[in-house]
Design a protein around this motif. Structure first.
Motif, PDB file in Angstrom:
ATOM      1  N   ASP A  54       0.854  -1.190   0.000  1.00  9.55           N
ATOM      2  CA  ASP A  54       0.000   0.000   0.000  1.00  9.55           C
ATOM      3  C   ASP A  54       0.890   1.241   0.000  1.00  9.55           C
ATOM      4  OD1 ASP A  54      -2.821   1.193   0.658  1.00  9.55           O
ATOM      5  OD2 ASP A  54      -1.446   2.198   2.032  1.00  9.55           O
ATOM      6  N   GLN A 146     -10.926   1.798   2.177  1.00  8.42           N
ATOM      7  CA  GLN A 146      -9.837   1.630   3.145  1.00  8.42           C
ATOM      8  C   GLN A 146     -10.032   2.632   4.274  1.00  8.42           C
ATOM      9  OE1 GLN A 146      -5.478   3.019   3.091  1.00  8.42           O
ATOM     10  NE2 GLN A 146      -5.377   1.127   1.931  1.00  8.42           N
ATOM     11  N   SER A 216       5.997  -1.883   8.712  1.00 12.67           N
ATOM     12  CA  SER A 216       7.222  -1.849   9.505  1.00 12.67           C
ATOM     13  C   SER A 216       8.398  -1.591   8.572  1.00 12.67           C
ATOM     14  CB  SER A 216       7.454  -3.156  10.270  1.00 12.67           C
ATOM     15  OG  SER A 216       8.683  -3.043  10.979  1.00 12.67           O
ATOM     16  N   THR A 217       9.394  -0.919   9.114  1.00 15.59           N
ATOM     17  CA  THR A 217      10.632  -0.668   8.370  1.00 15.59           C
ATOM     18  C   THR A 217      11.705  -1.671   8.783  1.00 15.59           C
ATOM     19  OG1 THR A 217      11.174   0.911  10.103  1.00 15.59           O
ATOM     20  CG2 THR A 217      10.245   1.811   8.066  1.00 15.59           C
ATOM     21  N   LYS A 218      11.321  -2.642   9.618  1.00 16.95           N
ATOM     22  CA  LYS A 218      12.306  -3.593  10.155  1.00 16.95           C
ATOM     23  C   LYS A 218      12.007  -5.000   9.661  1.00 16.95           C
ATOM     24  CE  LYS A 218      13.360  -0.492  13.741  1.00 16.95           C
ATOM     25  NZ  LYS A 218      12.425   0.521  13.293  1.00 16.95           N
TER      26      LYS A 218
HETATM   27  N1  LIG Z   1      -5.726   5.716   3.561  1.00 10.96           N
HETATM   28  C1  LIG Z   1      -5.273   6.427   4.576  1.00 10.96           C
HETATM   29  O1  LIG Z   1      -5.739   7.538   4.861  1.00 10.96           O
HETATM   30  C2  LIG Z   1      -4.174   5.864   5.422  1.00 10.96           C
HETATM   31  C3  LIG Z   1      -3.846   6.490   6.640  1.00 10.96           C
HETATM   32  C4  LIG Z   1      -2.841   5.928   7.433  1.00 10.96           C
HETATM   33  C5  LIG Z   1      -2.182   4.794   7.014  1.00 10.96           C
HETATM   34  N2  LIG Z   1      -2.485   4.218   5.796  1.00 10.96           N
HETATM   35  C6  LIG Z   1      -1.746   3.008   5.333  1.00 10.96           C
HETATM   36  O2  LIG Z   1      -1.817   2.017   6.366  1.00 10.96           O
HETATM   37  C7  LIG Z   1      -0.484   1.584   6.685  1.00 10.96           C
HETATM   38  C8  LIG Z   1      -0.425   1.122   8.121  1.00 10.96           C
HETATM   39  O3  LIG Z   1      -0.667   2.191   9.013  1.00 10.96           O
HETATM   40  P1  LIG Z   1       0.494   2.930   9.847  1.00 10.96           P
HETATM   41  O4  LIG Z   1       1.804   2.746   9.177  1.00 10.96           O
HETATM   42  O5  LIG Z   1       0.026   4.323  10.062  1.00 10.96           O
HETATM   43  O6  LIG Z   1       0.445   2.221  11.278  1.00 10.96           O
HETATM   44  P2  LIG Z   1       0.515   0.690  11.800  1.00 10.96           P
HETATM   45  O7  LIG Z   1       0.787  -0.256  10.706  1.00 10.96           O
HETATM   46  O8  LIG Z   1      -0.668   0.504  12.680  1.00 10.96           O
HETATM   47  O9  LIG Z   1       1.798   0.768  12.771  1.00 10.96           O
HETATM   48  C9  LIG Z   1       3.081   1.032  12.283  1.00 10.96           C
HETATM   49  C10 LIG Z   1       3.997   1.234  13.495  1.00 10.96           C
HETATM   50  O10 LIG Z   1       4.102   0.020  14.230  1.00 10.96           O
HETATM   51  C11 LIG Z   1       5.478  -0.360  14.348  1.00 10.96           C
HETATM   52  N3  LIG Z   1       5.511  -1.831  14.208  1.00 10.96           N
HETATM   53  C12 LIG Z   1       5.182  -2.566  13.103  1.00 10.96           C
HETATM   54  N4  LIG Z   1       5.275  -3.888  13.366  1.00 10.96           N
HETATM   55  C13 LIG Z   1       5.710  -3.995  14.652  1.00 10.96           C
HETATM   56  C14 LIG Z   1       6.015  -5.103  15.488  1.00 10.96           C
HETATM   57  N5  LIG Z   1       5.896  -6.355  15.060  1.00 10.96           N
HETATM   58  N6  LIG Z   1       6.435  -4.846  16.754  1.00 10.96           N
HETATM   59  C15 LIG Z   1       6.564  -3.558  17.218  1.00 10.96           C
HETATM   60  N7  LIG Z   1       6.281  -2.473  16.462  1.00 10.96           N
HETATM   61  C16 LIG Z   1       5.852  -2.688  15.186  1.00 10.96           C
HETATM   62  C17 LIG Z   1       6.207   0.360  13.229  1.00 10.96           C
HETATM   63  O11 LIG Z   1       7.519   0.712  13.592  1.00 10.96           O
HETATM   64  P3  LIG Z   1       8.836   0.212  12.773  1.00 10.96           P
HETATM   65  O12 LIG Z   1       8.739   0.723  11.373  1.00 10.96           O
HETATM   66  O13 LIG Z   1       9.941   0.813  13.578  1.00 10.96           O
HETATM   67  O14 LIG Z   1       8.796  -1.303  12.852  1.00 10.96           O
HETATM   68  C18 LIG Z   1       5.375   1.644  13.090  1.00 10.96           C
HETATM   69  O15 LIG Z   1       5.805   2.598  14.053  1.00 10.96           O
HETATM   70  C19 LIG Z   1       0.369   2.817   6.361  1.00 10.96           C
HETATM   71  O16 LIG Z   1       1.740   2.517   6.316  1.00 10.96           O
HETATM   72  C20 LIG Z   1      -0.251   3.261   5.058  1.00 10.96           C
HETATM   73  O17 LIG Z   1       0.224   2.467   3.972  1.00 10.96           O
HETATM   74  C21 LIG Z   1      -3.481   4.719   5.019  1.00 10.96           C
END
Ligand SMILES: NC(=O)c1ccc[n+]([C@@H]2O[C@H](COP(=O)([O-])OP(=O)(O)OC[C@H]3O[C@@H](n4cnc5c(N)ncnc54)[C@H](OP(=O)(O)O)[C@@H]3O)[C@@H](O)[C@H]2O)c1
Length: 231
Positions: A54, A146, A216-218
């Motif tokens: 995404d 979404q 995640s970036t890891k």
């Molecule tokens: N359509 C929209 O308006 C909209 C809005 C927001 C987001 N999105 C999409 O949805 C995706 C997901 O949402 P998000 O990135 O905001 O938040 P998320 O996926 O809920 O959380 C990401 C965070 O969690 C950490 N994380 C991931 N896996 C982990 C694990 N196993 N253990 C501990 N920490 C972990 C990551 O840090 P690290 O990178 O340090 O691992 C990052 O800080 C976005 O990347 C984007 O593509 C869409």
């Protein structure tokens, strides 16, 4: 993280779209918050078998994703998109109502879909009234909506509406941007089921039939997030 052979790369369940295509229930987010890791995206594609990435222009990583997916970069560098979403229902265009702009934008997406440039089209952050208006104004019902979805953000009315209307509900921020991972209820469940807090959140979305895109970036965490997805 683990070393993978071709036979151990997981495959993921898919969810049918109303046009007969399938979307993998697990994808990878690439939001600009927290930065972009090219290495992590390549790892997700190559070692974890993820095929659902995404992204958005504002995340600023389209050219790098083009290299990760295709080995070349001209923005995304792909000939077509599997799914193209209208990001937000509200806008400010002088002299036009939000409804008019939404309909005009959606008709442009319909054209791209008809031309085959996008294999599916959808919306994001739309509420039920927005979807009802779009039904009146346009001809293709979005294949996907979404919306934010995690244990502390459960828009159940929207989930039910999408099911009735044949719109796949896709949840973003499945880990509540990481904030869910220290909540006592999630920690209790993680302990009970011998999973990590992230796995509990991701599995919760998937068991509810919701397509989910944790970021995640890891590499280690991407691997962790891909485990225990199948039934
Ligand atoms: N359509 C929209 O308006 C909209 C809005 C927001 C987001 N999105 C999409 O949805 C995706 C997901 O949402 P998000 O990135 O905001 O938040 P998320 O996926 O809920 O959380 C990401 C965070 O969690 C950490 N994380 C991931 N896996 C982990 C694990 N196993 N253990 C501990 N920490 C972990 C990551 O840090 P690290 O990178 O340090 O691992 C990052 O800080 C976005 O990347 C984007 O593509 C869409």
């Amino acid at each position: 993280m683990t070393s993978t052979s071709a036979s151990s790369i997981p495959t993921y369940p898919t969810v049918p779209l109303s046009n007969g295509l399938q979307i993998p229930i697990l994808g990878l987010g690439t939001s600009h918050h927290g930065g972009y890791s090219h290495r992590a995206v390549v790892y997700a594609l190559r070692d974890c078998g993820l095929r659902h990435i995404d992204t958005a222009r504002r995340y600023g990583c389209e050219a790098q994703l083009g290299v990760a997916v295709q080995g070349r970069a001209a923005r995304l560098g792909v000939d077509y998109l599997d799914l193209y979403l209208m990001h937000w229902p509200d806008c400010s265009v002088p002299g036009q109502s939000n409804r008019e702009v939404r309909a005009e934008t959606w008709r442009a997406l319909e054209e791209l879909y008809d031309e085959g440039v996008c294999r599916a089209i959808g919306v994001s952050n739309f509420l039920i009234p927005h979807l009802e208006e779009l039904k009146e104004d346009c001809s293709i019902v979005p294949h996907v909506n979404q919306v934010e979805y995690h244990p502390f953000q459960q828009p159940q009315e929207m989930v039910q509406y999408c099911r009735r209307e044949g719109i796949v509900f896709e949840g973003y921020c499945p880990l509540a941007k990481g904030e869910a991972l220290t909540h006592p209820a999630i920690l209790r469940l993680a302990d009970k089921y011998k999973r990590t807090p992230a796995q509990i959140c991701i599995r919760w979305s998937i068991q509810n039939g919701v397509v989910t895109i944790p970021k995640s970036t890891k590499e280690q965490r991407i691997w962790e997030n891909c485990q225990h997805v199948s039934a």
